[in-house]
Design an enzyme around this catalytic site. Structure first.
Site: not given
Length: 231
Positions: A35, A50, A221, A102, A104, A37, A8-9
């Site tokens: 992943e 993000h 995470d 993603e 945003k 954003d 995640h990120r």
């Protein structure tokens, strides 16, 4: 062994989120997916962060869309990192890790769908990326642009209408908040041939619980904790 899971990120526990060092850490740990954003600069370049502002992550302030990429690159994340462009992040990932992109707040960025699609196509990463968003209209635009791009709706709660949406979009993925998942949702996605993604699971107990369903892609995470229970 490749660990089937989504970083995640990148690896935000040990590195600044959504940075090249964070993504590199996920790759080095052997994760199958990461992943990130995406927003868009004033000059139409997809960039990775993000928030739609740079306030939280950099030494600057203001909205991403009010700066060119050249201006954004003057700001610093943590001690010495810069805001990555989507192209830089994807270049790092080529032939190494699958990338979940993603979108945003796409309403803030007219044409962002086209820009992201063109970049994926340019890098020949249609099979190595998929795009998710809470904005399902943005996904419709992507599907109109390409039959090949992989996409998936992002939701906080599962509703019956979402399954119809998946079919209309010919979606490949369905990304759902962890605490909204029921076993019937898991089985439904399996029957539809859609990859169910859950986010974000950070406790060892919850990881083990979800690991009972091998079809699920878990977002975390806590990469090293997840690696430990995956081996």
């Amino acid at each position: 062994m490749t660990i089937r899971g989504i970083a995640h990120r990148g690896y935000p526990v040990n590195y600044p989120e959504n940075t090249l060092s964070s993504f590199q850490a996920a790759i080095d740990l052997g994760f199958s997916h990461m992943e990130l954003d995406v927003h868009m600069s004033k000059d139409g370049i997809p960039v990775v962060m993000h928030d739609h502002t740079i306030d939280r992550m950099t030494n600057g302030t203001g909205e991403i869309r009010d700066y060119t990429v050249e201006e954004l690159k003057k700001f610093t994340i943590s001690t010495n990192e810069k805001i990555p462009t989507l192209e830089e992040a994807l270049q790092l990932a080529i032939d190494r890790i699958m990338v979940s992109i993603e979108l945003k707040k796409p309403k803030l960025y007219p044409g962002i769908e086209q820009k992201v699609y063109e970049l994926i196509k340019k890098l020949e990463m249609e099979d190595q990326t998929y795009v998710i968003s809470f904005n399902h209209e943005a996904l419709r635009k992507l599907r109109k642009l390409s039959d090949d791009i992989q996409i998936g709706p992002l939701v906080n709660k599962v509703r019956r209408a979402h399954y119809r949406l998946i079919q209309k979009l010919n979606a490949n993925y369905f990304a759902v908040k962890y605490n909204a998942i029921k076993e019937r949702h898991i089985r439904k996605c399996e029957n539809m041939g859609v990859q169910l993604v859950v986010w974000t699971i950070n406790s060892k107990e919850e990881m083990k619980k979800m690991k009972q369903y091998p079809s699920i892609l878990i977002t975390t995470d806590e990469l090293e904790t997840y690696k430990e229970i995956s081996l």
